[in-house]
Design an enzyme around this catalytic site. Structure first.
Site, short mmCIF file in Angstrom:
data_model
loop_
_atom_site.label_atom_id
_atom_site.label_comp_id
_atom_site.label_asym_id
_atom_site.label_seq_id
_atom_site.Cartn_x
_atom_site.Cartn_y
_atom_site.Cartn_z
N HIS A 168 -10.02 -5.13 9.96
CA HIS A 168 -10.27 -4.70 8.59
C HIS A 168 -11.36 -3.63 8.47
CE1 HIS A 168 -7.74 -8.08 7.81
NE2 HIS A 168 -7.89 -8.03 6.51
N GLU A 225 0.83 -1.21 0.00
CA GLU A 225 0.00 0.00 0.00
C GLU A 225 0.86 1.26 0.00
OE1 GLU A 225 -0.07 -2.38 2.35
OE2 GLU A 225 -1.87 -3.50 1.82
#
Lengths: 663, 663
Positions: free
Chosen positions: A471, A409
């Site tokens: 998450h 990321e």
């Protein structure tokens, strides 16, 4: 005077300017420029294709000072090469307010600086984007228009930061052979010798990731030059580990962290002048050295002119397109295409997740905006970031416009910054919203630099369900809205998604971030509007202007707000719903519009499946907030929203109770 | 039935339970457990020293499922080993609300789970902390009390994330030879085959960082066992790359990302049952397999009992101290020592930076709290994190209690989580506040898990001066306050620093973060108070209760508020100052106290050299905010505060103007 001797003196000019500027500022980092002066002299006088008078020449080599604290190296070199901006007066203003010589290089302040560095590792990671952009443009425009190198100077800090792994793994995989990293291998970090904290064999490490890597003596200019020649011929990206001594020349502080981040002091500087054979006063450059540098500064003028002639000889459409993309101007048919697409959505009312309507928008946009380069940090099928026309970019085919960034990321986001800074492309990339944390240092640099990049962050709430609290973003919307100059969008339906994409592509001087749902959402904007309503940041989406209750919501919670409105109306009271796709754009509206949207309802309710922080601006300290107060939980979405009390019933009940208590 | 055949069947039990649980939940990740079932069987039945009935046995081996999405592997194993918590009923409740089997492993939910994983790379990075804590405790208590391994299962995602580099570089450097990583080398990520995005040679990469590394067939249990034996004997940390096939057994979805993150479906599961020779109904384990696992589950009972006998034979003080530290109880003299230290500060009034008074506090605290383990991400001399009694930890001497973490903010923070989870230590670590962004994913996990760690974040505003906007936090206080369950402190003087350290050490179930100044600040709390006033989160620090103006401020801006108060008084009006060391603790006070502190002053002003987000809670939407609206700039501090209008004059003028306009 032989050439090698002059070369050494030219390197000493960097050392002297760095010492003197830091000393005058009583602040800064002299050690790195003094250690890497010879390497920089070789790079900037013999290799770097760069016309200091035309710093925006598209086919210039790019130089990234990943070890940004050594900014005086770069300022010194630009000054010596003849930059009219970086005068000696500017060097004397090092680290002062409004100077062109801030503590760390800032591309938005200083002509000739390619990117902002200082947060370690990110220069290296951005350089992957620069090098990738070069290969992608080369695949489109050919060697005679785009064919250049990307050079990096990186230090131990850059190579210790985790993002360096993401960068070198990706660069090695993509065989970015025009990327050349010069590693300032001085064995010193702030805490002391590197053996306090690392034992990695960097050459072996880079080789394991598919790089050409070798070691040289960083004070032997011919050896450095020969290594750069080999690197330029390699079919892999290259690491040249340059053995140097930090603060080289300083009599007692060389080879010590004492020379890293503070002025050396008068006595030490006097000693260094003696040791380096540099008898000149502060900020004074002898003629032979000045001339040597200025000549190097003019070394690529002919090359640039030849390039301009080659471009001029191309056909009109190619030239116009090349210029359009470097000028960040969208294609002429862009606006009409978006409007037609929006009209279709209001007609067909697709009930899909906003990540899905983002994909639908991308199918359309990638067909008409060729500079769009998509990608995902290995969540393509979840982020839905690949437009139909896009084929994957591979090491064998740089004409692909979809990048499998891998599970990286941060590396992806930094590469996007590099691609944007290079010019010619408009990158976007996806991951889960919760993992914006991993990318955050690069997102911050996007905002600081104003790169034109778009973050596509899906699975934007507890609505992602079973994967659980690791998450489920809860604090991320607030934390991202906190970053200055970042546009954070949370669209409520397919129409708002299209509008937010339009704003993101049209806003060339700020990065944008889209927070998108996993779950399906109905189209609420069923009446087509030519106006981009999302561009107002917040607007009345349902209900009468003079209602007793105003329900503010974003994204997936706008549907809940509309349902709550119906329940409130069923109870005989009135309510209106304001959709808030962007806090930042709303804050930028005039006071009258803001007052109208906030309204004067007795009861104000905000609904967002996230924390309250920031919402008091809309609902006041005593407003009702329907959202999260802590982390989420692992369960199906159907269980989670009721469990956390984020429902139309809860919102309506709270509003009605408040209405009653007020009466 | 020979042993190897039974072993294979025992592995198939994991595969079946994983398939069946995911299928029942219609959500989850069957592929990894199916691929790694043989490796897990070897590890858990032959090596992992673990008593499922006593999951807190301090000398147990630690197991970290870094590839947390494969949670069903761990739940299956714990169930099979005989966990009374993880019944078959719990496996049937996989990913449902309130079950013990959430989507990703959560140590605060499920007995026998060492740590929360799922955000990739972090399990591996935490394991460095586990392994380090073991070596540190071993150095104190000897082999007969502390001597165990830390095992990790990591996937491609973990090894692609940048933090993996920080972790393996640090572990290799520190020669953490009892750390053994089993790499699920299945060649698949979510986007497809790993050759879409990576070409790294992981074995060579780990070797370059000083690891023992080798490759094995992940389905050959004897080969895996032999490799683990070799790893246990190595004097380096070990990587065992286990070649596996994701979704092994599934007839069409094996070796494909199709088996990664979704239920396989009835047909595929039926095919897998046939292929694996597993004719049993869902959730049913045949007796021989169940017995094999249960016997393994009892395999370490004698060892644990022997360990308890060895501990019981130690002298009383050692036992009491060992227990105290694992129970997270501070030494008996702690409170008195802090009070005496605070009294001294109010007397001597040292005008020092809060980073310096933090160091002074640490000099005192590290002398009386032996479980404190300090460190910095290579900014020791800037963060001032090293207490006088602390000597550096080195690969040759694990009795050091100061860790040079290197330029690895994320790796440091994850290691701190691991150290805390291991037990026996209270880790703290430093970096610049702006680089909390780099560490943010680990800070979030600290908050989610409730680890007892302290982040020491210095250079907490534009007050750091010349390093410029890349190094100046602006949005970070808001972004950190947004994280649920994280205590963010910004103390105003040396006394508040001592109080905040006290709270941080006493609050065992939440992480704390101290934001500290680079610049000197006067002692404002000149009258000693036994009460820890900072524990209220906000309190009246100066001025009369009924003043016309309330000035709220934190950290270095409290001095500015006090000066503004004086200017307001000089203008013939009244003002009071509220210091707000912690938003979170203030929010936890009762309504009456909060109302009293917020007060009823006509004019409310907040002063913080950061963005406004979050402050409306104190000053309301129409309050006056003196702070930042964008990024900072490179200049000396003396220039920056006036340039951004953060001065006592600006605050007083704004307050007086508002007072007048209100009259």
């Amino acid at each position: 005077m032989t050439a090698p001797e002059l070369n050494k003196r030219m390197a000493n000019a960097i050392r002297a300017l760095a010492m003197d500027s830091v000393e005058k500022a009583k602040s800064g980092h002299p050690g790195m420029p003094m250690g890497m002066a010879d390497v920089a002299t070789v790079l900037f006088t013999r290799f770097l294709k760069f016309d200091v008078a035309n710093p925006h020449w598209p086919d210039r080599d790019r130089f990234v000072l990943s070890a940004g604290h050594g900014s005086m190296l770069l300022y010194s070199v630009l000054h010596l090469l003849g930059s009219t901006a970086l005068t000696i007066g500017q060097l004397k203003q090092f680290r002062q307010l409004h100077s062109l010589t801030p503590g760390h290089p800032e591309n938005f302040v200083t002509p000739g600086i390619e990117t902002t560095t200082g947060p370690l590792g990110q220069g290296l990671a951005m350089s992957v984007g620069f090098a990738l952009a070069e290969r992608m443009l080369n695949a489109e425009y050919g060697d005679d228009i785009v064919d250049h190198y990307t050079y990096v100077i990186a230090g131990d800090g850059c190579l210790m930061e985790g993002v360096s792994h993401e960068a070198i793994d990706l660069a090695g995989h993509l065989k970015l052979n025009k990327l050349i990293v010069l590693f300032d291998d001085n064995g010193i970090t702030i805490d002391g010798h590197t053996d306090l904290s690392t034992s990695v064999d960097q050459v072996a490490r880079f080789q394991a990731s598919g790089w050409h890597a070798e070691r040289v003596d960083g004070f032997d200019q011919e050896e450095v030059a020969a290594a750069i020649e080999r690197a330029r011929k390699s079919d892999k990206p290259s690491l040249i580990a340059c053995k140097t001594i930090i603060g080289y020349g300083a009599p007692t502080k060389a080879d010590s962290h004492a020379s890293h981040g503070a002025a050396l002091g008068a006595a030490e500087i006097a000693g260094a002048r003696e040791k380096l054979g540099w008898p000149y006063p502060p900020f004074e450059i002898p003629d032979d050295v000045a001339t040597g540098w200025l000549e190097a500064g003019k070394g690529w003028v002919a090359e640039r002119e030849a390039w301009e002639a080659r471009l001029a000889a191309k056909d009109h459409d190619l030239k116009a397109e090349f210029k359009r993309r470097f000028d960040k101007i969208l294609p002429g048919n862009f606006e009409a295409a978006v409007e037609a697409y929006k009209r279709g959505l209001s007609d067909t009312k697709p009930k899909v997740a906003t990540r899905k309507s983002s994909e639908m928008a991308l199918d359309m946009l990638t067909a008409i905006v060729p500079e769009l380069v998509g990608g995902s940090a290995d969540l393509t099928g979840s982020n839905l970031t690949r437009g139909k026309p896009q084929k994957p970019l591979t090491p064998e085919d740089y004409s692909g416009r979809y990048i499998h960034y891998g599970i990286r990321e941060f590396g992806m986001s930094a590469a996007m910054n590099g691609i944007s800074l290079h010019g010619g492309f408009l990158p976007y990339g996806g991951t889960f919203l919760v993992f914006s944390d991993y990318a955050r240092p690069a997102i911050r640099l996007s905002a600081l630099m104003g790169t034109h990049v778009v973050y596509v962050m899906t699975h934007d709430s507890i609505g992602l369900g079973e994967d659980g609290p690791t998450h489920q973003p809860v604090e991320h919307l607030a934390a991202l809205r906190a970053i200055p100059h970042l546009l954070v969008f949370r669209p409520a339906d397919a129409v708002e998604v299209a509008e937010c994409w339009q704003i993101a592509l049209e806003t060339t001087n700020h990065p944008s971030l889209l927070a998108l749902s996993r779950q399906n959402l109905p189209v609420l904007r069923t009446a087509h509007s030519v106006e981009n309503k999302s561009a107002r940041g917040a607007y009345l989406i349902a209900g009468p202007a003079d209602a007793e209750v105003t329900l503010f919501a974003t994204g997936s919670e706008v549907e809940i707000a509309v349902n709550a409105m119906a329940k409130i109306e069923a109870a005989g009271r009135t309510a209106r719903v304001v959709s808030v796709p962007s806090f930042e754009l709303f804050a930028a509206q005039d006071a009258a519009y803001r007052a109208e949207v906030i309204g004067t309802a007795k009861v104000k309710v905000a609904i967002e499946a996230a924390i309250r922080q920031g919402w008091d601006t809309f609902i006041g300290h005593d407003g009702i907030f329907i959202g999260m107060t802590g982390f989420g939980a692992s369960a199906p979405i159907e269980a989670l929203y009721p469990y956390f009390g984020i429902t139309a019933d809860a919102a309506a009940d709270a509003a009605l109770a408040r209405l009653t208590s007020n009466v």
